[in-house]
Design an enzyme around this catalytic site. Structure first.
Site, PDB file in Angstrom:
ATOM      1  N   GLU A 157     -10.520  18.287  46.555  1.00  0.00           N
ATOM      2  CA  GLU A 157     -10.855  16.935  47.035  1.00  0.00           C
ATOM      3  C   GLU A 157      -9.641  16.281  47.683  1.00  0.00           C
ATOM      4  O   GLU A 157      -8.536  16.323  47.142  1.00  0.00           O
ATOM      5  CB  GLU A 157     -11.323  16.100  45.828  1.00  0.00           C
ATOM      6  CG  GLU A 157     -12.398  15.122  46.169  1.00  0.00           C
ATOM      7  CD  GLU A 157     -13.697  15.809  46.603  1.00  0.00           C
ATOM      8  OE1 GLU A 157     -13.898  15.976  47.826  1.00  0.00           O
ATOM      9  OE2 GLU A 157     -14.490  16.162  45.728  1.00  0.00           O
ATOM     10  N   ASP A 170      -8.751  18.409  52.609  1.00  0.00           N
ATOM     11  CA  ASP A 170      -9.108  18.931  53.948  1.00  0.00           C
ATOM     12  C   ASP A 170      -8.204  18.384  55.041  1.00  0.00           C
ATOM     13  O   ASP A 170      -7.708  19.136  55.889  1.00  0.00           O
ATOM     14  CB  ASP A 170     -10.613  18.753  54.273  1.00  0.00           C
ATOM     15  CG  ASP A 170     -11.130  17.329  54.309  1.00  0.00           C
ATOM     16  OD1 ASP A 170     -10.389  16.383  53.932  1.00  0.00           O
ATOM     17  OD2 ASP A 170     -12.311  17.152  54.708  1.00  0.00           O
ATOM     18  N   SER A 216     -36.548   7.803  63.695  1.00  0.00           N
ATOM     19  CA  SER A 216     -36.490   8.485  62.417  1.00  0.00           C
ATOM     20  C   SER A 216     -37.645   8.024  61.554  1.00  0.00           C
ATOM     21  O   SER A 216     -38.140   6.910  61.717  1.00  0.00           O
ATOM     22  CB  SER A 216     -35.143   8.193  61.759  1.00  0.00           C
ATOM     23  OG  SER A 216     -35.320   7.666  60.473  1.00  0.00           O
ATOM     24  N   GLY A 254     -26.560   6.959  49.907  1.00  0.00           N
ATOM     25  CA  GLY A 254     -25.476   6.296  49.194  1.00  0.00           C
ATOM     26  C   GLY A 254     -24.923   7.101  48.033  1.00  0.00           C
ATOM     27  O   GLY A 254     -24.104   6.607  47.265  1.00  0.00           O
ATOM     28  N   ALA A 255     -25.363   8.356  47.892  1.00  0.00           N
ATOM     29  CA  ALA A 255     -24.904   9.167  46.761  1.00  0.00           C
ATOM     30  C   ALA A 255     -23.630   9.937  47.095  1.00  0.00           C
ATOM     31  O   ALA A 255     -23.105  10.663  46.264  1.00  0.00           O
ATOM     32  CB  ALA A 255     -26.009  10.128  46.326  1.00  0.00           C
ATOM     33  N   GLU A 272     -17.889  11.891  64.576  1.00  0.00           N
ATOM     34  CA  GLU A 272     -17.661  10.932  63.481  1.00  0.00           C
ATOM     35  C   GLU A 272     -16.295  10.254  63.612  1.00  0.00           C
ATOM     36  O   GLU A 272     -16.162   9.051  63.429  1.00  0.00           O
ATOM     37  CB  GLU A 272     -17.788  11.641  62.128  1.00  0.00           C
ATOM     38  CG  GLU A 272     -17.607  10.687  60.963  1.00  0.00           C
ATOM     39  CD  GLU A 272     -18.523  10.954  59.786  1.00  0.00           C
ATOM     40  OE1 GLU A 272     -19.429  11.802  59.889  1.00  0.00           O
ATOM     41  OE2 GLU A 272     -18.326  10.291  58.752  1.00  0.00           O
ATOM     42  N   ASP A 303     -17.122  18.161  55.246  1.00  0.00           N
ATOM     43  CA  ASP A 303     -18.558  17.894  55.138  1.00  0.00           C
ATOM     44  C   ASP A 303     -19.346  18.588  56.247  1.00  0.00           C
ATOM     45  O   ASP A 303     -20.394  19.197  56.001  1.00  0.00           O
ATOM     46  CB  ASP A 303     -18.829  16.379  55.197  1.00  0.00           C
ATOM     47  CG  ASP A 303     -18.006  15.605  54.172  1.00  0.00           C
ATOM     48  OD1 ASP A 303     -17.508  16.235  53.219  1.00  0.00           O
ATOM     49  OD2 ASP A 303     -17.857  14.383  54.338  1.00  0.00           O
TER      50      ASP A 303
END
Ligand code: GLA
Length: 373
Positions: free
Chosen positions: A30, A33, A64, A115-116, A153, A165
């Site tokens: 964690e 990267d 969507s 939101g997780a 991003e 990710d």
């Protein structure tokens, strides 16, 4: 498939194809990267599905099943707002990179728990990159698609994330974790058959997201960069003598360096255990990772700490926060028969504090981005 029916209803014809890209959890590695270090994420069973048909007139019509987006032309991509900036950013990044990408009709259907901290945005970027690659015959490899998604991003949405990710979403394989060297971008998949060992990886979604997350993420990156400068190395990945390095640093730079370097060791140690079939033993490394993220990297929060502590107290073999921190999810490695006790322990700890109960989601290592139809 409901996305095909909805596409037909919305755009009046069948889509030319349907693609899927998953979200991810990170097993370990964690905040390594963007320090050119190692990560070990895997794709989860939830993701984003996109039905797409290219258009010759340069218009991007985006919708969507979960939210609305207005039609845009390729010359006004900048006008995209909210969630639409992620998929639109991929059109932008592809065009910036010189790929001949025209307009398209897109319908998005996502089921990543919101939101997780399970990287629904990376899934959204990667599914669009994968679809455009196939539709326009660009011949780009999965890592190239992940890099374009990250570029979208970083430079279009404006979030300074690393590559983990998007790489996890693009390159993962079912039943495996993805070992990625974030400097060379070389990767290998590593079998992760938890069920064969009577184990589960339980995602504990705290349901909170602290607002300071974004600013703090950028500050941690800056701490790492200045520590690397002080040490005269390109990135903290290059620190080989940690004790010597820590003597030369102080304050936040010292703490961040200790986390990043020891976390990379933990990734390698965890892979060693997986290779040896000692899956149940990895729990201790998860615990150590959490303490380091809490005390040295300072990206945890009360909700994550309580989830991790209560999970371990309830019998989990190990637990840690996963992803950027400041909320989102923790993961706990749990023997299947202990899972109810672990849940109860975490629920009780949350109830005691008057917090809303967290969500528990067993994670299944799943396949990366692919065409479905
Ligand atoms: C977020 C970022 C990733 C990575 C993690 C921390 O998820 O998007 O690139 O830096 O935080 O490991």
């Amino acid at each position: 498939m409901r996305v095909i029916e909805a596409f037909r209803e919305m755009f009046g014809a069948d889509p030319q194809g349907v693609w899927h890209a998953p979200g991810r959890v990170n097993l370990i590695g964690e905040h390594t990267d963007y320090n050119d270090g190692f990560v070990l994420p895997f794709a989860v069973q939830w993701g984003v599905t996109a039905a797409v048909t290219p258009r010759a007139d340069g218009i991007v019509r985006l919708s969507s099943l979960q939210a609305d987006g207005p039609p845009l032309t390729l010359s006004e991509l900048e006008a995209a707002e909210g969630w639409a900036r992620y998929p639109v950013g991929v059109f932008w990044a592809m065009r910036e990179a010189g790929h001949a990408v025209g307009g398209a009709d897109l319908l998005i259907d996502g089921d990543v728990p919101q939101g997780a901290g399970l990287s629904s945005s990376a899934a959204l970027e990667v599914v669009v990159a994968t679809a455009l690659n196939d539709l326009h015959g660009l011949g780009l490899g999965k890592m190239e698609l992940a890099l374009l998604a990250q570029r979208a991003e970083n430079d279009f949405v404006g979030v300074p994330c690393g590559i983990m990710d998007q790489a996890a979403s693009a390159l993962s394989e079912e039943g495996k974790a993805l070992f990625l060297d974030c400097r060379s971008l070389g990767s290998r998949t590593i079998p992760l058959d938890l069920a064969a060992h009577g184990l589960q990886l339980l995602i504990i979604d705290t349901g909170v997201h602290h607002d300071l997350a974004d600013g703090q993420y950028a500050r941690r990156r800056a701490d790492c960069e200045s520590a690397a400068r002080h040490l005269g190395v390109d990135a903290l990945r290059d620190v080989t003598d940690l004790a010597g390095a820590l003597k030369r640093l102080s304050g936040d730079e010292r703490k961040r360096t200790q986390h990043v370097v020891t976390e990379s060791h933990r990734v390698e140690a965890l892979i060693g255990l997986l290779r040896a079939g000692a899956v149940a033993e990895i729990g201790a490394l998860l615990n150590a990772s959490h303490l380091s993220l809490r005390d040295q990297y300072e990206v945890s929060c009360a909700e994550l700490d309580v989830a991790v502590e209560a999970a371990v107290r309830g019998g989990a073999r190990g637990a840690r926060l996963t992803g950027g921190g400041f909320g989102g999810s923790a993961i706990a490695l749990v023997a299947e028969e202990r899972a109810p006790a672990v849940r109860k322990s975490v629920e009780a700890a949350y109830a005691e504090r008057g917090w809303k109960a967290p969500r528990f989601l067993p994670a299944a290592p799943s396949a990366g981005a692919r065409r479905l139809a």
